[in-house]
Design a protein around this motif. Structure first.
Motif, short mmCIF file in Angstrom:
data_model
loop_
_atom_site.label_atom_id
_atom_site.label_comp_id
_atom_site.label_asym_id
_atom_site.label_seq_id
_atom_site.Cartn_x
_atom_site.Cartn_y
_atom_site.Cartn_z
N PHE A 56 0.85 -1.18 0.00
CA PHE A 56 0.00 0.00 0.00
C PHE A 56 0.89 1.23 0.00
O PHE A 56 1.69 1.43 0.90
CB PHE A 56 -0.91 0.01 1.24
CG PHE A 56 -1.75 1.25 1.32
CD1 PHE A 56 -2.90 1.38 0.55
CD2 PHE A 56 -1.40 2.29 2.17
CE1 PHE A 56 -3.67 2.53 0.63
CE2 PHE A 56 -2.17 3.45 2.24
CZ PHE A 56 -3.31 3.56 1.48
N MET A 57 0.77 2.06 -1.04
CA MET A 57 1.55 3.30 -1.16
C MET A 57 0.60 4.48 -1.00
O MET A 57 -0.18 4.78 -1.90
CB MET A 57 2.23 3.39 -2.53
CG MET A 57 3.39 2.45 -2.73
SD MET A 57 4.81 2.74 -1.68
CE MET A 57 5.30 4.38 -2.11
N ALA A 155 -5.13 -10.24 1.07
CA ALA A 155 -3.69 -10.44 1.24
C ALA A 155 -3.36 -11.01 2.62
O ALA A 155 -4.00 -10.65 3.61
CB ALA A 155 -2.95 -9.13 1.03
N SER A 156 -2.35 -11.89 2.67
CA SER A 156 -1.93 -12.42 3.96
C SER A 156 -1.19 -11.35 4.77
O SER A 156 -1.22 -11.38 6.00
CB SER A 156 -1.05 -13.65 3.79
OG SER A 156 0.12 -13.31 3.07
N ASN A 157 -0.54 -10.42 4.09
CA ASN A 157 0.18 -9.30 4.72
C ASN A 157 0.05 -8.09 3.82
O ASN A 157 0.08 -8.21 2.59
CB ASN A 157 1.69 -9.61 4.86
CG ASN A 157 1.95 -10.73 5.84
OD1 ASN A 157 1.64 -10.62 7.01
ND2 ASN A 157 2.51 -11.82 5.34
N VAL A 158 -0.06 -6.91 4.42
CA VAL A 158 -0.07 -5.66 3.68
C VAL A 158 1.09 -4.82 4.21
O VAL A 158 1.14 -4.53 5.40
CB VAL A 158 -1.40 -4.90 3.81
CG1 VAL A 158 -1.34 -3.56 3.07
CG2 VAL A 158 -2.56 -5.74 3.29
N ILE A 159 1.98 -4.44 3.33
CA ILE A 159 3.11 -3.59 3.68
C ILE A 159 2.74 -2.17 3.30
O ILE A 159 2.42 -1.90 2.14
CB ILE A 159 4.39 -4.03 2.96
CG1 ILE A 159 4.78 -5.44 3.40
CG2 ILE A 159 5.52 -3.03 3.20
CD1 ILE A 159 5.91 -6.04 2.61
N THR A 160 2.77 -1.27 4.25
CA THR A 160 2.46 0.14 4.00
C THR A 160 3.76 0.92 3.96
O THR A 160 4.55 0.86 4.90
CB THR A 160 1.53 0.71 5.09
OG1 THR A 160 0.34 -0.06 5.12
CG2 THR A 160 1.22 2.17 4.82
N LEU A 161 3.99 1.60 2.86
CA LEU A 161 5.22 2.39 2.70
C LEU A 161 4.89 3.86 2.70
O LEU A 161 3.87 4.29 2.30
CB LEU A 161 5.93 2.01 1.41
CG LEU A 161 6.40 0.56 1.33
CD1 LEU A 161 6.92 0.24 -0.05
CD2 LEU A 161 7.49 0.31 2.35
#
Length: 161
Positions: A56-57, A155-161
């Motif tokens: 997620f951007m 999603a199993s994981n969401v990376i937020t940048l």
């Protein structure tokens, strides 16, 4: 980044914000004659289910420090994941993050590689309208909050940048 992969990096040319670097692989503290990149390491994000994670951007940079550094980090991040074995299932752009698939040609190039590899790229339509960029989308699909939220939930994981 070079040091983490046992490379020595030498600056060959520096002009304003652009650099040309030369990389040499270290072997027991010495340079080898013909450098080869080490084998890529598999991500530990979800090794049992590759491609089950999302990015997620919400901004057009990574971090909260210097803007130019943040832009550079975003470019390096998207390049790195475009070359990785374990790629995300989706990349979601909202708010100021929608500028990346429009205004940054380096990021667009990396996103095209990811799209060719099957990564879904969703860009918030409302955000595009807000920034008056709707007619300039270079990669990805215009989307809405419902679809973006659904991708995050899947999603199993969401990376937020």
């Amino acid at each position: 980044m070079a040091n983490s992969q046992n490379f020595l990096a030498t600056v060959i040319l520096k002009e304003e914000a652009h650099f040309i670097l030369e990389f040499h692989l270290e072997a027991d503290g010495e340079n080898q004659e013909s450098p080869q990149a080490p084998a890529p390491q598999k991500s530990s994000i979800d090794s049992a289910n590759p491609g089950s994670w999302a990015i997620f951007m919400g901004r057009d940079i990574i971090g909260s420090g210097d803007y130019e550094l943040g832009r550079s980090l975003a470019r390096m991040y998207f390049y790195t994941i475009s070359q990785a074995e374990d790629i995300p299932q989706s990349i979601l752009f909202m708010n100021n993050g929608v500028k990346l698939p429009i205004l940054d040609d380096q990021v667009v190039t990396h996103l095209k590689v990811l799209a060719e590899r099957g990564v879904e790229i969703l860009v918030c339509d409302t955000c595009m309208d807000y920034y008056r960029l709707k007619d300039h989308l270079k990669i990805g699909e215009l989307s809405n909050m419902y679809d973006i939220t659904e991708c995050m939930a899947a999603a199993s994981n969401v990376i937020t940048l």
